[in-house]
Design a protein around this motif. Structure first.
Motif, PDB file in Angstrom:
ATOM      1  N   GLY A  72       0.850  -1.180   0.000  1.00 51.21           N
ATOM      2  CA  GLY A  72       0.000   0.000   0.000  1.00 51.21           C
ATOM      3  C   GLY A  72       0.887   1.232   0.000  1.00 51.21           C
ATOM      4  N   PRO A  73       0.623   2.190   0.904  1.00 50.23           N
ATOM      5  CA  PRO A  73       1.444   3.403   0.939  1.00 50.23           C
ATOM      6  C   PRO A  73       2.756   3.239   1.715  1.00 50.23           C
ATOM      7  CG  PRO A  73      -0.272   3.555   2.572  1.00 50.23           C
ATOM      8  CD  PRO A  73      -0.513   2.263   1.822  1.00 50.23           C
ATOM      9  N   VAL A  74       2.973   2.083   2.309  1.00 48.31           N
ATOM     10  CA  VAL A  74       4.151   1.864   3.153  1.00 48.31           C
ATOM     11  C   VAL A  74       5.290   1.255   2.335  1.00 48.31           C
ATOM     12  CG1 VAL A  74       5.043   0.701   5.212  1.00 48.31           C
ATOM     13  CG2 VAL A  74       2.697   1.550   5.186  1.00 48.31           C
ATOM     14  N   ALA A  75       6.435   1.945   2.330  1.00 45.13           N
ATOM     15  CA  ALA A  75       7.629   1.439   1.648  1.00 45.13           C
ATOM     16  C   ALA A  75       8.510   0.728   2.671  1.00 45.13           C
ATOM     17  CB  ALA A  75       8.399   2.588   1.009  1.00 45.13           C
ATOM     18  N   LEU A  76       8.951  -0.482   2.345  1.00 46.24           N
ATOM     19  CA  LEU A  76       9.808  -1.265   3.227  1.00 46.24           C
ATOM     20  C   LEU A  76      11.221  -1.320   2.660  1.00 46.24           C
ATOM     21  CD1 LEU A  76       7.365  -4.236   3.910  1.00 46.24           C
ATOM     22  CD2 LEU A  76       7.754  -2.219   5.329  1.00 46.24           C
ATOM     23  N   SER A  77      12.216  -1.216   3.550  1.00 45.80           N
ATOM     24  CA  SER A  77      13.610  -1.276   3.105  1.00 45.80           C
ATOM     25  C   SER A  77      14.465  -1.956   4.161  1.00 45.80           C
ATOM     26  CB  SER A  77      14.152   0.127   2.813  1.00 45.80           C
ATOM     27  OG  SER A  77      14.141   0.914   3.978  1.00 45.80           O
ATOM     28  N   ALA A  78      15.613  -2.455   3.725  1.00 45.97           N
ATOM     29  CA  ALA A  78      16.619  -3.033   4.623  1.00 45.97           C
ATOM     30  C   ALA A  78      17.768  -2.047   4.716  1.00 45.97           C
ATOM     31  CB  ALA A  78      17.112  -4.366   4.072  1.00 45.97           C
ATOM     32  N   SER A  79      18.496  -2.078   5.834  1.00 51.35           N
ATOM     33  CA  SER A  79      19.610  -1.152   5.997  1.00 51.35           C
ATOM     34  C   SER A  79      20.848  -1.871   6.507  1.00 51.35           C
ATOM     35  CB  SER A  79      19.234  -0.019   6.962  1.00 51.35           C
ATOM     36  OG  SER A  79      18.999  -0.529   8.249  1.00 51.35           O
ATOM     37  N   LEU A  80      21.991  -1.300   6.177  1.00 52.70           N
ATOM     38  CA  LEU A  80      23.284  -1.801   6.632  1.00 52.70           C
ATOM     39  C   LEU A  80      24.169  -0.580   6.863  1.00 52.70           C
ATOM     40  CD1 LEU A  80      25.253  -4.197   7.087  1.00 52.70           C
ATOM     41  CD2 LEU A  80      25.830  -4.006   4.667  1.00 52.70           C
ATOM     42  N   ALA A  81      24.860  -0.532   8.012  1.00 50.56           N
ATOM     43  CA  ALA A  81      25.696   0.625   8.317  1.00 50.56           C
ATOM     44  C   ALA A  81      26.914   0.230   9.132  1.00 50.56           C
ATOM     45  CB  ALA A  81      24.897   1.675   9.090  1.00 50.56           C
ATOM     46  N   GLY A  82      28.017   0.920   8.885  1.00 54.29           N
ATOM     47  CA  GLY A  82      29.199   0.827   9.733  1.00 54.29           C
ATOM     48  C   GLY A  82      29.064   1.871  10.830  1.00 54.29           C
ATOM     49  N   VAL A  83      29.480   1.520  12.060  1.00 53.25           N
ATOM     50  CA  VAL A  83      29.204   2.374  13.217  1.00 53.25           C
ATOM     51  C   VAL A  83      30.465   2.597  14.048  1.00 53.25           C
ATOM     52  CG1 VAL A  83      27.880   2.525  15.374  1.00 53.25           C
ATOM     53  CG2 VAL A  83      26.846   1.482  13.346  1.00 53.25           C
ATOM     54  N   TYR A  84      30.643   3.843  14.508  1.00 54.21           N
ATOM     55  CA  TYR A  84      31.613   4.140  15.562  1.00 54.21           C
ATOM     56  C   TYR A  84      30.803   4.325  16.830  1.00 54.21           C
ATOM     57  CZ  TYR A  84      34.966   6.458  18.543  1.00 54.21           C
ATOM     58  OH  TYR A  84      35.770   6.785  19.614  1.00 54.21           O
ATOM     59  N   HIS A  85      31.075   3.522  17.842  1.00 52.35           N
ATOM     60  CA  HIS A  85      30.319   3.501  19.097  1.00 52.35           C
ATOM     61  C   HIS A  85      31.136   4.187  20.181  1.00 52.35           C
ATOM     62  CE1 HIS A  85      27.394   1.661  21.920  1.00 52.35           C
ATOM     63  NE2 HIS A  85      28.429   1.584  22.734  1.00 52.35           N
ATOM     64  N   ASN A  86      30.683   5.357  20.623  1.00 53.38           N
ATOM     65  CA  ASN A  86      31.362   6.147  21.645  1.00 53.38           C
ATOM     66  C   ASN A  86      30.634   5.927  22.961  1.00 53.38           C
ATOM     67  OD1 ASN A  86      32.162   8.175  23.413  1.00 53.38           O
ATOM     68  ND2 ASN A  86      32.388   9.687  21.799  1.00 53.38           N
ATOM     69  N   THR A  87      31.309   5.324  23.930  1.00 55.65           N
ATOM     70  CA  THR A  87      30.670   4.996  25.207  1.00 55.65           C
ATOM     71  C   THR A  87      30.565   6.187  26.150  1.00 55.65           C
ATOM     72  OG1 THR A  87      32.777   4.373  26.197  1.00 55.65           O
ATOM     73  CG2 THR A  87      31.497   2.631  25.139  1.00 55.65           C
ATOM     74  N   GLN A  88      31.119   7.318  25.786  1.00 56.95           N
ATOM     75  CA  GLN A  88      31.125   8.534  26.605  1.00 56.95           C
ATOM     76  C   GLN A  88      31.925   8.346  27.892  1.00 56.95           C
ATOM     77  OE1 GLN A  88      26.776   9.058  26.676  1.00 56.95           O
ATOM     78  NE2 GLN A  88      27.138  10.889  25.460  1.00 56.95           N
ATOM     79  N   LYS A  89      32.805   7.357  27.897  1.00 55.56           N
ATOM     80  CA  LYS A  89      33.708   7.133  29.028  1.00 55.56           C
ATOM     81  C   LYS A  89      35.112   7.359  28.489  1.00 55.56           C
ATOM     82  CE  LYS A  89      30.397   3.921  30.931  1.00 55.56           C
ATOM     83  NZ  LYS A  89      30.002   2.552  31.027  1.00 55.56           N
ATOM     84  N   SER A  90      36.032   6.466  28.724  1.00 52.55           N
ATOM     85  CA  SER A  90      37.375   6.613  28.163  1.00 52.55           C
ATOM     86  C   SER A  90      37.381   6.107  26.722  1.00 52.55           C
ATOM     87  CB  SER A  90      38.393   5.844  28.999  1.00 52.55           C
ATOM     88  OG  SER A  90      38.249   4.463  28.794  1.00 52.55           O
ATOM     89  N   SER A  91      38.283   6.639  25.916  1.00 58.03           N
ATOM     90  CA  SER A  91      38.341   6.231  24.510  1.00 58.03           C
ATOM     91  C   SER A  91      38.727   4.771  24.349  1.00 58.03           C
ATOM     92  CB  SER A  91      39.305   7.122  23.738  1.00 58.03           C
ATOM     93  OG  SER A  91      40.606   6.995  24.266  1.00 58.03           O
ATOM     94  N   SER A  92      39.347   4.163  25.372  1.00 64.47           N
ATOM     95  CA  SER A  92      39.701   2.747  25.278  1.00 64.47           C
ATOM     96  C   SER A  92      38.468   1.856  25.351  1.00 64.47           C
ATOM     97  CB  SER A  92      40.683   2.363  26.388  1.00 64.47           C
ATOM     98  OG  SER A  92      40.061   2.482  27.652  1.00 64.47           O
ATOM     99  N   GLU A  93      37.319   2.421  25.731  1.00 68.36           N
ATOM    100  CA  GLU A  93      36.077   1.653  25.787  1.00 68.36           C
ATOM    101  C   GLU A  93      35.209   1.873  24.558  1.00 68.36           C
ATOM    102  OE1 GLU A  93      33.996   2.085  29.496  1.00 68.36           O
ATOM    103  OE2 GLU A  93      35.860   2.165  30.623  1.00 68.36           O
ATOM    104  N   ASP A  94      35.663   2.713  23.614  1.00 71.59           N
ATOM    105  CA  ASP A  94      34.937   2.940  22.371  1.00 71.59           C
ATOM    106  C   ASP A  94      35.269   1.828  21.381  1.00 71.59           C
ATOM    107  OD1 ASP A  94      34.204   5.248  23.624  1.00 71.59           O
ATOM    108  OD2 ASP A  94      35.393   6.577  22.364  1.00 71.59           O
ATOM    109  N   GLY A  95      34.493   1.731  20.318  1.00 68.02           N
ATOM    110  CA  GLY A  95      34.789   0.702  19.332  1.00 68.02           C
ATOM    111  C   GLY A  95      33.952   0.841  18.079  1.00 68.02           C
ATOM    112  N   TYR A  96      34.123  -0.128  17.198  1.00 62.53           N
ATOM    113  CA  TYR A  96      33.443  -0.140  15.916  1.00 62.53           C
ATOM    114  C   TYR A  96      32.521  -1.343  15.843  1.00 62.53           C
ATOM    115  CZ  TYR A  96      36.828   3.357  14.588  1.00 62.53           C
ATOM    116  OH  TYR A  96      37.570   4.503  14.541  1.00 62.53           O
ATOM    117  N   GLY A  97      31.497  -1.208  15.027  1.00 59.04           N
ATOM    118  CA  GLY A  97      30.564  -2.301  14.822  1.00 59.04           C
ATOM    119  C   GLY A  97      29.747  -2.040  13.575  1.00 59.04           C
TER     120      GLY A  97
END
Length: 143
Positions: A72-97
């Motif tokens: 109907g009027p609803v369009a469906l899509s799939a998504s894929l993304a690369g992510v930088y995850h910032n934990t807002q603590k020390s940078s050693s706790e940040d990472g990618y996913g």
């Protein structure tokens, strides 16, 4: 705050150079059971997004939506993304996913769509406690 200022300047410069869609969404992280918000700019080649979950993390992502079908009027899509995850603590706790997900988009006015999405985040072992699902609901504005 400095990263947000730089990201905003980048987004504004890109918006003036090309037509884009901007989405603002409310986000619910199912793992931490906390709420947040997301701002996404959809360009012809990629989607740029920033997600903030209060007291938990900020995620910067670049990805793409892959149209699937319309119901109907609803369009469906799939998504894929690369992510930088910032934990807002020390940078050693940040990472990618990365995230994989699905999105439903329904028009509500000429240049306004209602957008609902569900994503699954998976990251490096040092941020694996943030692996899980995120749901969002928001509005998409077309320029």
């Amino acid at each position: 705050m400095k990263k947000l200022t730089i990201a905003t300047a980048l987004v504004l410069s890109v918006l003036t150079a090309t037509a884009a869609d901007v989405s603002v969404s409310s986000v619910r992280d199912m793992t931490s059971e906390q709420n947040g918000y997301r701002v996404t700019v959809a360009l012809p080649v990629a989607n740029l997004s920033a997600t903030k979950v209060e007291g938990n993390y900020v995620r910067w992502a670049i990805g793409h939506n892959f149209p699937l079908t319309s119901v109907g009027p609803v369009a469906l899509s799939a998504s894929l993304a690369g992510v930088y995850h910032n934990t807002q603590k020390s940078s050693s706790e940040d990472g990618y996913g990365f995230t994989v997900g699905g999105k439903a988009t329904m028009p509500v006015a000429k240049n306004v769509n209602l957008v609902a999405s569900l994503e699954r985040f998976t990251g490096q072992s040092r941020i694996s406690n943030s692996d899980g699902n995120t749901a969002s609901l928001g509005l998409n504005l077309k320029f």
